[in-house]
Design a protein around this motif. Structure first.
Motif, PDB file in Angstrom:
ATOM      1  N   ALA A 104      10.512  -8.305  -2.094  1.00  0.00           N
ATOM      2  CA  ALA A 104      11.302  -8.578  -3.295  1.00  0.00           C
ATOM      3  C   ALA A 104      12.595  -9.299  -2.927  1.00  0.00           C
ATOM      4  CB  ALA A 104      11.602  -7.273  -4.017  1.00  0.00           C
TER       5      ALA A 104
ATOM      6  N   TYR B  44       9.869  -3.745  -1.012  1.00  0.00           N
ATOM      7  CA  TYR B  44      11.291  -4.043  -1.214  1.00  0.00           C
ATOM      8  C   TYR B  44      11.746  -5.231  -0.374  1.00  0.00           C
ATOM      9  CZ  TYR B  44      10.607   0.391  -3.394  1.00  0.00           C
ATOM     10  OH  TYR B  44      10.111   1.379  -4.192  1.00  0.00           O
ATOM     11  N   MET B  45      11.173  -5.306   0.811  1.00  0.00           N
ATOM     12  CA  MET B  45      11.532  -6.451   1.666  1.00  0.00           C
ATOM     13  C   MET B  45      11.066  -7.747   1.023  1.00  0.00           C
ATOM     14  SD  MET B  45      11.104  -5.406   5.625  1.00  0.00           S
ATOM     15  CE  MET B  45       9.513  -4.689   5.485  1.00  0.00           C
TER      16      MET B  45
ATOM     17  N   ALA C  81       7.105   3.201  -3.972  1.00  0.00           N
ATOM     18  CA  ALA C  81       7.028   4.665  -3.991  1.00  0.00           C
ATOM     19  C   ALA C  81       7.962   5.273  -5.028  1.00  0.00           C
ATOM     20  CB  ALA C  81       7.362   5.211  -2.605  1.00  0.00           C
ATOM     21  N   MET C  82       8.959   4.485  -5.489  1.00  0.00           N
ATOM     22  CA  MET C  82       9.865   5.018  -6.510  1.00  0.00           C
ATOM     23  C   MET C  82       9.408   4.626  -7.913  1.00  0.00           C
ATOM     24  SD  MET C  82      13.647   4.717  -4.880  1.00  0.00           S
ATOM     25  CE  MET C  82      13.500   3.015  -4.423  1.00  0.00           C
TER      26      MET C  82
ATOM     27  N   THR D  28       9.756  -4.434  -8.665  1.00  0.00           N
ATOM     28  CA  THR D  28       9.110  -3.772  -7.522  1.00  0.00           C
ATOM     29  C   THR D  28       8.259  -2.605  -8.015  1.00  0.00           C
ATOM     30  OG1 THR D  28      11.097  -2.418  -7.224  1.00  0.00           O
ATOM     31  CG2 THR D  28      10.886  -4.349  -5.806  1.00  0.00           C
TER      32      THR D  28
ATOM     33  N   ILE E 243       1.627  -9.874   0.437  1.00  0.00           N
ATOM     34  CA  ILE E 243       2.988  -9.452   0.810  1.00  0.00           C
ATOM     35  C   ILE E 243       3.432 -10.205   2.072  1.00  0.00           C
ATOM     36  CG2 ILE E 243       4.208  -7.506   1.872  1.00  0.00           C
ATOM     37  CD1 ILE E 243       4.287  -6.979  -0.947  1.00  0.00           C
TER      38      ILE E 243
ATOM     39  N   PRO F  19       0.789  -1.236   0.000  1.00  0.00           N
ATOM     40  CA  PRO F  19       0.000   0.000   0.000  1.00  0.00           C
ATOM     41  C   PRO F  19       0.832   1.303   0.000  1.00  0.00           C
ATOM     42  CG  PRO F  19      -0.948  -1.562   1.533  1.00  0.00           C
ATOM     43  CD  PRO F  19       0.339  -2.158   1.051  1.00  0.00           C
ATOM     44  N   THR F  20       1.820   1.422   0.868  1.00  0.00           N
ATOM     45  CA  THR F  20       2.565   2.690   0.871  1.00  0.00           C
ATOM     46  C   THR F  20       3.780   2.639  -0.037  1.00  0.00           C
ATOM     47  OG1 THR F  20       3.663   1.935   2.868  1.00  0.00           O
ATOM     48  CG2 THR F  20       1.900   3.536   3.144  1.00  0.00           C
ATOM     49  N   GLY F  21       4.228   1.421  -0.344  1.00  0.00           N
ATOM     50  CA  GLY F  21       5.361   1.285  -1.258  1.00  0.00           C
ATOM     51  C   GLY F  21       6.666   1.784  -0.682  1.00  0.00           C
ATOM     52  N   ILE F  22       6.730   1.817   0.645  1.00  0.00           N
ATOM     53  CA  ILE F  22       7.954   2.328   1.266  1.00  0.00           C
ATOM     54  C   ILE F  22       8.847   1.189   1.742  1.00  0.00           C
ATOM     55  CG2 ILE F  22       8.836   3.557   3.288  1.00  0.00           C
ATOM     56  CD1 ILE F  22       6.554   5.490   3.023  1.00  0.00           C
ATOM     57  N   ALA F  23       8.248   0.184   2.334  1.00  0.00           N
ATOM     58  CA  ALA F  23       9.071  -0.831   2.981  1.00  0.00           C
ATOM     59  C   ALA F  23       8.814  -2.242   2.461  1.00  0.00           C
ATOM     60  CB  ALA F  23       8.857  -0.780   4.487  1.00  0.00           C
ATOM     61  N   HIS F  24       7.550  -2.678   2.600  1.00  0.00           N
ATOM     62  CA  HIS F  24       7.291  -4.100   2.367  1.00  0.00           C
ATOM     63  C   HIS F  24       7.512  -4.531   0.921  1.00  0.00           C
ATOM     64  CE1 HIS F  24       5.456  -3.454   6.302  1.00  0.00           C
ATOM     65  NE2 HIS F  24       5.710  -4.736   6.507  1.00  0.00           N
TER      66      HIS F  24
ATOM     67  N   ASP G 244      -0.579  -6.377  -2.212  1.00  0.00           N
ATOM     68  CA  ASP G 244      -1.778  -6.061  -1.443  1.00  0.00           C
ATOM     69  C   ASP G 244      -2.574  -4.961  -2.135  1.00  0.00           C
ATOM     70  OD1 ASP G 244      -1.176  -7.933   0.454  1.00  0.00           O
ATOM     71  OD2 ASP G 244      -0.007  -6.543   1.687  1.00  0.00           O
TER      72      ASP G 244
END
Lengths: 102, 829
Positions: free
Chosen positions: A20, A17-18, A41-42, A38, A83, A10-15, A64
């Motif tokens: 992946a 990349y984790m 957010a980027m 991925t 995720i 959902p936020t694309g900040i952490a999960h 998700d």
């Protein structure tokens, strides 16, 4: 078995990349070739090319939220997981893949 | 001959005192007996008695019958039918729901503990904790006495006296106050109440008779099913108290409140002197049910840093009296019956608040200057002499506004010159060689004084106030000038005249000063002959003739509140137009520019006193305008100095010039937002965001503390909203990773500088997930505008967290610096 995967949370900040990295690391241990895109957010990184998708036997969607450009995988064998599953039970995902392939 | 009228009660709040007194008035026009029967409650009451009517416990939609018995019952029926059908429904308006208009979002870290909260309205910021103490419990039993002489005469006289007082008061009142006084008057004339007292008077003293009737009526009301009616007991009690005071003038019931431990006091209102009588060390919070934001007690509460709320009635929290409560004025709530989680939230909030004020307090002792070394005076606004010393302790470099009118208020006659002299001298002595601007009394308008008998006005703000009343009260003005001139020997005083609008006025004032000086010389009293004279710049007309005023006075102080109000023709207390009140209006800024630049051309000094000065966001504009001084309430001084130290004066000047060219308020606001965004940003990783050995007891406390820590270091301006964003992500699925790690995160517009915060807990806590307890929390807060570079670091940190070796390194780092250097190395920052 060759795998391609997409991760998105959902936020694309952490999960994103984790998950992946978790999928890549697990696949490596199992000796399964994999490429993971991925969608965080980027934006889209490590984008799956047409060729990547064409060569893959199965697509793992660890997301998700709705995956961007999902139509790329329309003709492929796909498995949808959360995720959380990718982070916590990555090995299960690959054994499921193997089952589906049989 | 009997007649009946059936109807359903259409009043939202039922028949309480106000509609009852309307109904009573209509019924009293007739001679026949009129009774109201409530078919639901089965109660019957005399319709010519407010209390009887209230006692029928009639609620919305109750079926009722009015019975008329007597000669003119047919006429009565006719009239009442009309009245009930056409007017009754409109004789009462729905009560305001307190807090309904406020849209404060309460933080999840509090709400998740299911607190019991009473909503109020913030009057003075802060958070406090203490025993809830009521100030209304006047012990009426003190009046109990034996029969003395003619008790009927005693009661009749008392009743007449209170009636006279209330009738006088009702003429001068309006709106809600008028309704309340009228309701009190009708209680006083209520047949049931008065007859009941008179019955008791046969064998008892006036005091005991009044108290006996009070008890009967109160019991009746307390059994009512309507909360509103139950609360009206206070009104009856109030009337009874007035009766008793009038009947026994020798018995003094000064309700002096003495605090013995940390307390939060709830009162209808406190007089300034009652407030000053309270021990400020123990007073942790105030609830003034009916006080407005301009009440003098509220002004004092702000000066003394006492968190204050209005809008909560004592009757709403009777159960909580004498138990521990928390008052959070920023959230506008009183928390009663706090459970463990709620206590945890507020104790943490108090700690964070304390840390913030300690941090800002460090600036108190510093001189106020910008990052490039431009100095500006930051002074304090005070309203009474006791505020001076605390103001200087909080970093005031002078008193920019000493509002002297409070010396004249809440008393039966004007203070003598000697009393004023002592007050001014105390402030000047506390100030040492720092300047003290004493503003002569701004009385009249919205600040009425009983003993001056000023007329009621339709438009007090444009009316008879301040310098305009001095000619009529010349002795009062002379005495004040005399007191200031004499006190000036003890320090650095300046005289400032409020509401000046023309050169004629200031010339007249100067003549008066000469008269007073001559009088002092004749009396051989010592005074300072060179006290500088200045004026408030609060009437727009003055801004256009500042050059001419420069020939007459030595300094100016812009009163931003009144100036904005007069310049924009907006009454900020009128809800329908209050949104138009905004000192960022380009017209206001140009006025500011005009005043400051003209005064400076003539080498004159310009300050600004008013709420605008304390607004950190507006500070760059005030610096840019070139003001010599900004004066504000004392608690705002240290934060203002801290904010000032981060500003560059030439940037501010440029900003102000741009703002003056903006066509709209929105443009000015956008300009300020942009300026604050381009201020130097803080690094992503810093030891200030590492909490090692943290004692947090639950997930809520972790998030509250980590977000609060970001607020403490100026990384977010709105901790509540940032927290809301963190919890919104948490609601999707828990951010626990397993292995004792959790990574709450958000991409939010409420974080100024993207930050990575780390908390290492002493004891693992439940993260409310199935991934086990958590003892290392890494919180990622990403600014929506700050680009990919931060995101890349965040994602690389996230990727690393799935590796055990990295997690071990993080957990084993010895201290804050160790954690930061390890992360910098691993993340290649």
């Amino acid at each position: 078995m060759k795998v391609v995967a997409v991760t998105a949370c959902p936020t694309g900040i952490a999960h994103t990349y984790m998950a992946a990295d978790k999928l890549s690391d697990t696949a490596k241990k199992l000796g399964i070739p994999i490429k993971v895109e991925t969608q965080g957010a980027m934006g889209i990184e490590n984008r799956l090319t047409e060729q990547d998708i064409h060569r893959a036997d199965i697509v793992v969607m660890a997301a998700d939220i709705r995956v961007e450009y999902g139509e790329r995988f329309e003709s492929k064998l796909c498995i949808n997981v959360s995720i959380q599953d990718a982070l916590k039970k990555p090995q299960n995902i690959f054994s499921q893949c193997q089952k589906l392939m049989k | 001959m009997k007649n009946e009228l059936k109807f359903n009660c259409s009043l939202v709040n039922g028949i309480h005192a106000r509609p009852a007194s309307h109904l009573e008035k209509v019924c009293k026009q007739f001679d026949c007996e009129i009774t109201l029967t409530n078919l639901r409650s089965g109660n019957t009451g005399n319709a010519k008695s407010v209390l009887s009517l209230v006692g029928t416990d009639t609620l919305l939609n109750d079926a009722c019958i009015l019975t008329f018995d007597g000669q003119d019952s047919r006429q009565a029926l006719h009239k009442l039918t009309q009245y009930i059908n056409n007017e009754f429904a409109h004789c009462d308006q729905a009560l305001d729901k307190p807090g309904a208009s406020e849209a404060i979002v309460l933080p999840q870290s509090l709400l998740r503990h299911q607190p019991t909260l009473l909503q109020g309205k913030c009057l003075a910021l802060g958070i406090g904790k203490g025993l809830l103490i009521g100030n209304e419990d006047i012990n009426l039993n003190l009046f109990r006495t034996e029969i003395q002489y003619d008790e009927t005469a005693r009661f009749d006289n008392a009743r007449q006296q209170v009636t006279n007082n209330l009738e006088l008061a009702v003429q001068g009142a309006d709106g809600a106050e008028k309704e309340i006084i009228s309701a009190h008057l009708s209680i006083l004339n209520d047949i049931t109440f008065v007859d009941d007292i008179k019955k008791h008077l046969a064998g008892q003293s006036t005091a005991n008779a009044v108290l006996a009737s009070l008890e009967t009526v109160s019991q009746q009301l307390e059994q009512s099913s309507s909360a509103y009616l139950r609360e009206r007991v206070v009104d009856i009690r109030d009337v009874a108290t007035q009766l008793l005071c009038a009947a026994y003038p020798d018995i003094k019931i000064t309700a002096k409140l003495t605090l013995t431990e940390p307390s939060i006091v709830i009162a209808n209102d406190l007089t300034p002197s009652q407030f000053l009588g309270l021990d400020k060390e123990l007073l942790q919070g105030l609830i003034l049910t009916h006080a407005g934001s301009t009440s003098h007690t509220v002004i004092l509460a702000r000066a003394f840093n006492i968190p204050t709320l209005s809008g909560i009635e004592a009757a709403q929290c009777t159960d909580a009296l004498n138990s521990e409560v928390y008052l959070d004025a920023s959230l506008g709530v009183l928390a009663v019956q706090a459970n463990e989680g709620v206590r945890c939230y507020f104790d943490r909030a108090i700690t964070l608040n304390q840390q913030l004020s300690d941090k800002q307090g460090a600036y108190a002792a510093l001189s106020a200057q910008t990052s490039d070394g431009k100095g500006i005076e930051i002074a304090a606004n005070i309203a009474c002499s006791v505020e001076a010393q605390p103001a200087f302790e909080k970093g005031a470099q002078g008193i920019g506004l000493f509002r002297t009118e409070m010396l004249f208020m809440d008393r039966s006659e004007a203070p003598k010159e000697e009393e004023q002299y002592q007050q001014y001298r105390q402030v000047l002595q506390a100030a040492g060689d720092k300047p003290v601007i004493i503003r002569t009394m701004d009385i009249g308008g919205d600040k009425p004084i009983d003993y001056l008998n000023l007329p009621q006005e339709a438009n007090p703000f444009l009316g008879y106030r301040a310098v305009r009343i001095y000619p009529a009260f010349i002795d009062l003005f002379h005495n004040q000038l005399s007191a200031i001139l004499r006190a000036s020997l003890h320090g650095n005083a300046k005289i400032m005249i409020p509401m000046i609008q023309s050169i004629e006025e200031i010339r007249w004032v100067k003549e008066q000063i000469e008269i007073v000086k001559n009088r002092l010389t004749a009396q051989e009293l010592e005074f300072d002959n060179d006290v500088p004279l200045g004026i408030m710049v609060e009437i727009p007309a003055v801004a256009f003739i500042i050059d001419q005023f420069c020939q007459e006075v030595e300094f100016f102080s812009i009163g931003s509140n009144d100036m904005t109000q007069y310049l924009l023709a907006v009454d900020r207390d009128n809800d329908s137009v209050a949104h138009l009140y905004n000192s960022l209006a380009p017209s206001f800024l140009r006025m500011l520019d005009q005043v400051v630049s003209t005064a400076h051309q003539y080498g004159h000094w310009v300050g600004l006193c008013g709420e605008l000065g304390a607004d950190a966001k507006v500070l760059p504009l005030l610096i840019g305008a070139g003001l010599d001084e900004i004066s504000m309430s004392a608690p705002k001084i240290a934060p203002a100095k801290a904010a000032l130290s981060k500003l560059n004066s030439s940037d501010c000047q440029e900003l102000f010039e741009q703002a003056c060219l903006c066509p709209t308020i929105t443009d000015v606001q956008a300009l300020l937002d942009k300026a604050s965004a381009t201020q130097e940003s803080k690094p992503l990783l810093s030891t200030e965001c590492v909490l090692k050995n943290a004692d947090f007891s639950c997930k809520e406390e972790v998030i509250q503390s980590m977000v609060g820590n970001l607020g403490l270091h100026g990384r977010t301006e709105n901790t509540y909203k940032l927290e809301e964003d963190i919890w919104a992500r948490e609601a999707v699925f828990s951010t626990a990773l397993g292995h004792g790690f959790a990574i709450p995160h958000t991409k939010s517009e409420h974080i100024r500088d993207s930050s990575i915060s780390i908390a290492h807990l002493n004891k693992p806590i439940d993260w409310q997930s199935d991934s086990g307890d958590v003892d290392v929390v890494i919180m990622l807060t990403l600014n929506k505008e700050q680009g990919d570079q931060h995101m890349r670091i965040f994602s690389s940190l996230a990727r690393k967290l799935i590796h055990e070796s990295f997690r071990d390194q993080l957990r084993d780092s010895k201290d804050e610096a160790g954690i930061i250097s390890m992360l910098e190395k691993e993340l290649a920052i």
